[in-house]
Design an enzyme around this catalytic site. Structure first.
Site, mmCIF file in Angstrom:
data_model
loop_
_atom_site.group_PDB
_atom_site.id
_atom_site.type_symbol
_atom_site.label_atom_id
_atom_site.label_comp_id
_atom_site.label_asym_id
_atom_site.label_seq_id
_atom_site.Cartn_x
_atom_site.Cartn_y
_atom_site.Cartn_z
ATOM 1 N N ARG A 41 1.045 -0.978 -0.097
ATOM 2 C CA ARG A 41 0.247 -0.054 -0.093
ATOM 3 C C ARG A 41 0.878 0.906 0.082
ATOM 4 O O ARG A 41 0.673 2.089 -0.342
ATOM 5 C CB ARG A 41 -1.040 0.547 1.178
ATOM 6 C CG ARG A 41 -1.788 -0.357 0.790
ATOM 7 C CD ARG A 41 -3.171 -0.721 2.104
ATOM 8 N NE ARG A 41 -4.211 -1.739 1.648
ATOM 9 C CZ ARG A 41 -5.354 -1.916 2.568
ATOM 10 N NH1 ARG A 41 -5.017 -1.711 4.162
ATOM 11 N NH2 ARG A 41 -6.566 -2.806 2.563
ATOM 12 N N GLY A 366 -6.895 -6.717 3.267
ATOM 13 C CA GLY A 366 -5.198 -6.957 3.748
ATOM 14 C C GLY A 366 -5.239 -8.355 3.762
ATOM 15 O O GLY A 366 -4.490 -8.955 3.776
ATOM 16 N N GLY A 389 -13.176 -3.366 1.828
ATOM 17 C CA GLY A 389 -13.932 -2.897 1.510
ATOM 18 C C GLY A 389 -13.955 -2.000 -0.129
ATOM 19 O O GLY A 389 -15.380 -2.140 -0.381
HETATM 20 C C1 3PG Z 1 -8.670 -1.780 4.906
HETATM 21 O O1 3PG Z 1 -7.979 -1.860 5.497
HETATM 22 O O2 3PG Z 1 -9.324 -2.302 4.478
HETATM 23 C C2 3PG Z 1 -9.125 0.410 4.898
HETATM 24 O O3 3PG Z 1 -8.281 1.393 5.818
HETATM 25 C C3 3PG Z 1 -10.466 0.398 5.954
HETATM 26 O O4 3PG Z 1 -10.218 0.602 7.201
HETATM 27 P P1 3PG Z 1 -11.144 -0.148 8.028
HETATM 28 O O5 3PG Z 1 -12.510 -1.785 8.008
HETATM 29 O O6 3PG Z 1 -10.732 0.287 9.643
HETATM 30 O O7 3PG Z 1 -11.761 0.979 8.057
#
Ligand code: 3PG
Length: 410
Positions: A41, A366, A389
């Site tokens: 990233r 991730g 997401g």
């Molecule tokens: C991710 O790693 O997918 C984003 O940083 C979103 O993280 P979150 O689900 O903690 O908002």
């Protein structure tokens, strides 16, 4: 969707740029400090940073890391990330210990052309997730423009995603452009059957997006924590299984009953949604745990003190058949607790099958990337998004809120 690009900024030279990136990267403790274990990233934002450096901009980087929940938590500090960026750029990156306030403002004012500062994790303030206007204004204060390159965080309505874009002209960075173009290509006319594989632990996000995804997919194979909520919804006992994740987007959605929502989705789309029918259950999340197989088709029930931690052999076989038939695959989230070898078999088999498949395969998230790394499957997929997401919401046809103010007027 056409976005305003940094390429279009006139007179960019020497400008003070707030660069929004998604450096939510996996860290590992080494001795007394933390190190970045996967820098993808960070590396993916280098084209944008190098472009801004060429234009002699003064760059201030802002991101969140993890879910510290509005408190300062040492392991979520961005110091190892700044160190990694500095290594990749072969250039100093000064890390500050806060993201707002007079001291930070003074540091930003003193920045010289071509210098880079990284601010502290914005999620150390609860105002970030609350999408506080005041907090967003403070973050944006003193800059000429924003460059938004945080594709992986563009689905959140937070102060540093949507909030800041109301204060300053905002342009998309090269990573955001690349993600949107690549994902658009894939969803424009997907080859069918389109099979989505949805698992992982961020249950509320995934269930919410399934409502839309189910309309475009031919089959959705469910596993991981997401399966637990569907099983509960249809009356299968899940014992002590993981059911409730942290509801992170206070500003975006009202509290939803995800069991009810899962039931509604399942009832309407039984022909498309495939749930696991056998499971590996255990008394704890540990390599030394007591394990019991549960076959719901044989009317077996989970020990009420146990939890489902992986899909069973019957489910794996069923899912592999669907993967074999697929011409397009979206895969987001593991099928079980793959970090513990005892519960990794289902995820491994699914990962290998997607890697083998001749379909157009799109991965995101991730954990999904960690699975790929764990089983040395890099390079075997058509496209791996930096967003979990975010890519799922985009593929399901949702507008990513942080990109709304970067769109060109039609
Ligand atoms: C991710 O790693 O997918 C984003 O940083 C979103 O993280 P979150 O689900 O903690 O908002």
């Amino acid at each position: 969707m056409k976005l305003k690009s940094i390429r279009e900024v006139k007179h960019l030279t020497g400008k003070k740029v707030l660069l929004r990136v998604a450096y939510d990267v996996p860290l590992e403790e080494k001795g007394k400090s933390w190190i970045v274990v996967d820098d993808r990233r960070i590396a993916e934002t280098l084209p944008t940073i190098k472009y801004l450096l060429k234009k002699r901009c003064r760059i201030v980087i802002v991101s969140w890391l993890g879910r510290p929940g509005g408190k300062v938590i040492e392991k979520y500090r961005l110091d190892p990330v700044a160190k990694k960026l500095s290594e990749l750029l072969k250039k100093p990156v000064k890390k500050l210990n806060d993201c707002i306030g007079p001291k930070i403002f003074a540091e930003i004012q003193a920045l010289k052309p071509g210098e880079i500062i990284m601010l502290e994790n914005v999620r150390f303030y609860s105002a970030e997730e609350e999408n506080s206007k005041m907090f967003a204004g403070l973050l944006a204060y003193g800059f000429d423009l924003i460059v938004f390159d945080a594709f992986a965080q563009a689905h959140r309505v937070h102060a540093s995603t949507t909030g800041i874009t109301k204060f300053l002209p905002t342009y998309a960075g090269f990573l955001v452009e690349k993600e949107i173009n690549s994902l658009n290509q894939i969803i424009k006319k997907p080859k069918r059957p389109l099979v989505a594989i949805i698992g992982g632990a961020k249950i509320s996000d995934k269930v919410a997006v399934l409502e839309e995804l189910v309309k475009m997919a031919d089959k959705i194979l469910i596993g991981g924590g997401v399966a637990n909520i569907f099983l509960k919804a249809i009356g299968v006992s899940v014992g002590h299984s993981y059911l409730q994740d942290n509801f992170i987007d206070q500003a975006k959605r009202k509290k939803v009953n995800f069991v009810k929502l899962a039931r509604k989705i399942y009832q309407r789309h039984k022909n498309k949604i495939v749930l696991p029918t056998d499971f590996i259950s255990a008394n704890k999340m540990d390599q030394g745990a007591l394990v019991e197989m549960v076959d719901a088709k044989q009317n077996q029930k989970i020990n009420p003190r146990f939890m489902f931690l992986d899909i069973g052999p019957g489910t794996i076989a069923r899912y592999l058949t669907e993967i074999k038939k697929a011409k397009t695959i979206f895969w987001n989230g593991p099928m079980g607790v793959f970090e513990i070898n005892k519960f990794a078999f289902g995820t491994k088999k699914i990962a290998e099958a997607v890697a083998r498949s001749q379909s157009v395969s799109v991965l995101g998230g991730g954990d999904t990337e960690s699975v790929v790394k764990k089983y040395n499957l890099e390079g075997k997929f058509s496209y791996v998004s930096t967003g979990g997401g975010a890519s799922l919401e985009f593929l399901a046809g949702r507008e990513l809120p942080a990109l709304k103010n970067i769109q060109k007027a039609r």
